[in-house]
Write an enzyme that holds these catalytic residues in place. Structure first.
Site, mmCIF file in Angstrom:
data_model
loop_
_atom_site.group_PDB
_atom_site.id
_atom_site.type_symbol
_atom_site.label_atom_id
_atom_site.label_comp_id
_atom_site.label_asym_id
_atom_site.label_seq_id
_atom_site.Cartn_x
_atom_site.Cartn_y
_atom_site.Cartn_z
ATOM 1 N N ALA A 11 0.809 -1.224 0.000
ATOM 2 C CA ALA A 11 0.000 0.000 0.000
ATOM 3 C C ALA A 11 0.840 1.270 0.000
ATOM 4 O O ALA A 11 0.355 2.333 -0.342
ATOM 5 C CB ALA A 11 -0.937 -0.005 1.206
ATOM 6 N N ARG A 16 10.505 7.458 -2.591
ATOM 7 C CA ARG A 16 11.904 7.569 -3.033
ATOM 8 C C ARG A 16 12.132 7.083 -4.460
ATOM 9 O O ARG A 16 13.175 7.326 -5.051
ATOM 10 C CB ARG A 16 12.825 6.801 -2.058
ATOM 11 C CG ARG A 16 13.115 7.588 -0.804
ATOM 12 C CD ARG A 16 13.851 6.753 0.220
ATOM 13 N NE ARG A 16 12.950 5.822 0.901
ATOM 14 C CZ ARG A 16 13.356 4.844 1.704
ATOM 15 N NH1 ARG A 16 14.644 4.646 1.897
ATOM 16 N NH2 ARG A 16 12.486 4.066 2.299
ATOM 17 N N GLN A 74 -6.157 -0.372 1.969
ATOM 18 C CA GLN A 74 -5.752 0.382 3.154
ATOM 19 C C GLN A 74 -5.778 1.852 2.727
ATOM 20 O O GLN A 74 -4.877 2.310 2.031
ATOM 21 C CB GLN A 74 -4.339 -0.035 3.607
ATOM 22 C CG GLN A 74 -3.913 0.633 4.892
ATOM 23 C CD GLN A 74 -2.422 0.509 5.174
ATOM 24 O OE1 GLN A 74 -1.616 0.319 4.248
ATOM 25 N NE2 GLN A 74 -2.047 0.632 6.436
ATOM 26 N N ASN A 228 13.739 0.435 -2.397
ATOM 27 C CA ASN A 228 13.069 1.700 -2.081
ATOM 28 C C ASN A 228 13.393 2.802 -3.076
ATOM 29 O O ASN A 228 12.748 3.838 -3.090
ATOM 30 C CB ASN A 228 13.470 2.177 -0.684
ATOM 31 C CG ASN A 228 13.033 1.185 0.385
ATOM 32 O OD1 ASN A 228 11.889 0.766 0.428
ATOM 33 N ND2 ASN A 228 13.966 0.767 1.221
ATOM 34 N N TYR A 366 14.843 -7.604 -48.118
ATOM 35 C CA TYR A 366 13.634 -7.598 -47.302
ATOM 36 C C TYR A 366 12.718 -8.726 -47.738
ATOM 37 O O TYR A 366 12.287 -8.770 -48.893
ATOM 38 C CB TYR A 366 12.886 -6.255 -47.415
ATOM 39 C CG TYR A 366 11.558 -6.295 -46.697
ATOM 40 C CD1 TYR A 366 11.509 -6.471 -45.312
ATOM 41 C CD2 TYR A 366 10.348 -6.198 -47.384
ATOM 42 C CE1 TYR A 366 10.296 -6.548 -44.643
ATOM 43 C CE2 TYR A 366 9.129 -6.268 -46.718
ATOM 44 C CZ TYR A 366 9.110 -6.448 -45.342
ATOM 45 O OH TYR A 366 7.915 -6.535 -44.677
ATOM 46 N N TYR A 387 3.336 -4.452 -49.758
ATOM 47 C CA TYR A 387 2.349 -3.463 -49.314
ATOM 48 C C TYR A 387 1.957 -2.575 -50.488
ATOM 49 O O TYR A 387 2.819 -1.977 -51.134
ATOM 50 C CB TYR A 387 2.979 -2.640 -48.183
ATOM 51 C CG TYR A 387 2.042 -1.684 -47.499
ATOM 52 C CD1 TYR A 387 0.787 -2.094 -47.057
ATOM 53 C CD2 TYR A 387 2.431 -0.368 -47.262
ATOM 54 C CE1 TYR A 387 -0.056 -1.213 -46.401
ATOM 55 C CE2 TYR A 387 1.590 0.515 -46.617
ATOM 56 C CZ TYR A 387 0.335 0.093 -46.184
ATOM 57 O OH TYR A 387 -0.492 0.968 -45.535
ATOM 58 N N ARG A 440 13.035 -6.029 -67.195
ATOM 59 C CA ARG A 440 13.758 -4.764 -67.044
ATOM 60 C C ARG A 440 13.972 -4.194 -68.440
ATOM 61 O O ARG A 440 13.862 -4.916 -69.442
ATOM 62 C CB ARG A 440 15.105 -4.993 -66.356
ATOM 63 C CG ARG A 440 16.021 -5.897 -67.137
ATOM 64 C CD ARG A 440 17.414 -6.004 -66.526
ATOM 65 N NE ARG A 440 18.280 -6.768 -67.389
ATOM 66 C CZ ARG A 440 18.964 -7.849 -67.009
ATOM 67 N NH1 ARG A 440 18.878 -8.300 -65.778
ATOM 68 N NH2 ARG A 440 19.742 -8.466 -67.865
#
Ligand code: UD1
Ligand code: CA
Length: 453
Positions: A11, A16, A74, A228, A366, A387, A440
């Site tokens: 709780a 720190r 708490q 802490n 790729y 894509y 090409r």
């Protein structure tokens, strides 16, 4: 062993840490501190867990909920004793209650088992774990009588100068008999310098009502290390890193530079694999035998066969078959299945693709959304153009194809078995078996051109 329930205190604000995030959610090896504590309690067979939350309670609950965990709130942090009072309904008279903190992520199953066994063997009303430390400042000090019997815990802020020198400290981990804890909590007061209800004060209360109270001096003080601050978070990380690396070395893995090698707790590595410096192995990665991993490599949730060499590479959520060679400077993105003996060389990116056994992708390529067969050669600069600006499409390249340098394969497209693609081609239509595809512009020669210019 008698069944036990666990309460974890979480709780506190953890000021720190200087963080927007609740302290117990700061991570060690990609797992929140409190999850390490929960795991240790679960591994010891806790019947159930109750977590006392307060500061940013909702955030903590959301991060760690599971069926076996209940939460109590708490609202005001009035001390560790007050925190446990909130869990009163969780306590059961004839069960043992283990108390842990959410900020001690190095706690081990072994150290908890040792406490539980000690508690049973000594038939204690409450057992506490103490540690001998060089700098006891800030902790509760353990006061014993001249025969060495436990008398009480005194918090540093309440201690006399003489008591402050005592190097035996309270780790804050306890095992109570449920009935004794209930009784003692009802008698707890907050008459101390901090005006808090101190949980360790219950020990003295139990002793005064002729209960048995004993402290187990731990031989593994690291396990009770509390975090802490961010400096302590780094210290805890280093201790955990060391523990994990040591386990792998004991199992037959060579780690050249343990200090620059970070391996998550669930990773499995086979015998005679060598891990080179600056390597991070995360998640549920499994690596086979006789591999060479690193230097400068990050693997996340990978499955890697035997005899694989992988260097200067980042790879995630994919499979790599036996004897493959990957890197330097390869990038393997999720959902790849890379076959045996494949070469994925320098500056190659592969994503959501299968690559068949023996295929070579040596450089600057790729491969995305592709099903590539066996024994293909991808020339330098091959690109699967997956894509179209709105959708992703798949490329299929069948066995024994030779893809010339600087080729674009514009998906959706299929190149059938045994064909050759001439260098510099942009392939937009399917290529049949065993042909040469050239796509090409033809070369032209213009005589005398350079002299005129
Ligand atoms: C506590 C012990 C000290 C021990 C030390 C070990 C007390 C009074 N002191 O001191 O003897 O040496 O741990 O690390 O118990 N918490 C709550 N609600 C509260 C107060 C604390 O949930 O009202 C939680 C914190 O979030 C934390 C844990 O309890 O996880 C310990 O609290 P903290 O304030 O850090 O106790 P210490 O002063 O370190
Ligand atoms: Ca503390």
């Amino acid at each position: 062993m008698k069944s036990f329930k666990t309460i974890i205190l979480a709780a506190g604000e953890g000021t720190r840490m200087k963080s927007k995030k609740p302290k117990v959610l700061h991570e060690l090896f990609h797992t929140p501190m409190i999850s390490h504590v929960i795991k240790a309690a679960e591994c010891c067979g806790t019947e159930s867990l109750c977590i006392v939350v307060g500061h940013k309670a909702e955030e903590v609950k959301k991060a760690i909920s599971n069926d076996n965990i209940s939460f109590v709130l708490q609202e005001q942090q009035l001390g560790t004793g007050h925190a446990v009072m909130q869990a009163m309904d969780f306590l059961e008279d004839d069960k043992n209650i283990l108390i842990l903190y959410g900020d001690t992520p190095l706690i081990t199953k072994e150290s908890l088992q040792e406490l539980l066994a000690f508690h049973e063997k000594e038939n204690n009303s409450v057992s506490i774990v103490s540690a001998i430390v060089e700098n006891p400042s800030g902790y509760g000090h353990i006061i014993r009588d001249e025969k060495g019997n436990f008398l009480k815990n005194i918090e540093h802020k309440d201690a006399s100068e003489q008591q402050k020198q005592i190097k035996e400290i309270n780790t804050g981990i306890y095992c109570f008999k449920g009935s004794e804890l209930k009784k003692a909590l009802s008698k707890l007061t907050n008459h101390n310098t901090q005006g808090e209800y101190y949980l360790p004060d219950t020990l003295e209360i139990i002793l005064q009502s002729s209960g048995r109270v004993n402290a187990l001096v731990t031989t593994d003080a690291d396990a009770f290390f509390g975090v802490n601050s961010r400096v302590q978070l780094a210290e805890a990380t280093a201790i955990m890193q060391n523990r994990i690396n040591q386990k792998h070395m004991e199992n037959g893995v060579t780690i050249i530079a343990p200090q620059s090698t970070w391996i998550d707790a669930n990773v499995e590595i086979g015998q005679d694999t060598i891990i080179q410096p600056n390597t991070i192995i995360e998640g549920n990665t499994i690596i086979g035998e006789d591999c060479m991993v690193g230097p400068n490599t990050k693997l996340t949730d990978m499955e890697i066969g035997n005899g694989v060499q992988i260097q200067y590479t980042s790879a995630t959520s994919s499979f790599i078959g036996n004897n493959a060679i990957v890197g330097p400077f390869a990038y393997i993105r999720p959902d790849c299945h890379i076959g045996d003996g494949v070469k994925v060389g320098d500056f190659v990116e592969v994503k959501n693709s299968t690559v068949g056994n023996g295929t070579k992708i040596p450089h600057l390529t790729y491969i995305g959304d592709t099903d590539a067969g066996e024994k293909i050669n991808f020339g330098c600069g091959s690109i699967t153009v997956n894509y179209d600006g709105s959708k992703k499409h798949r490329t299929v390249v069948e066995d024994n194809v030779f893809v010339g340098c600087n080729t674009n394969l514009v998906a959706p497209v299929t190149v059938k078995k045994g064909s050759y693609i001439a260098a510099g081609s942009t392939i937009t239509k399917n290529v049949p078996e065993d042909v040469l595809a050239v796509a090409r512009a033809r070369q032209q020669i213009i005589e005398g051109w350079s002299k005129k210019h």
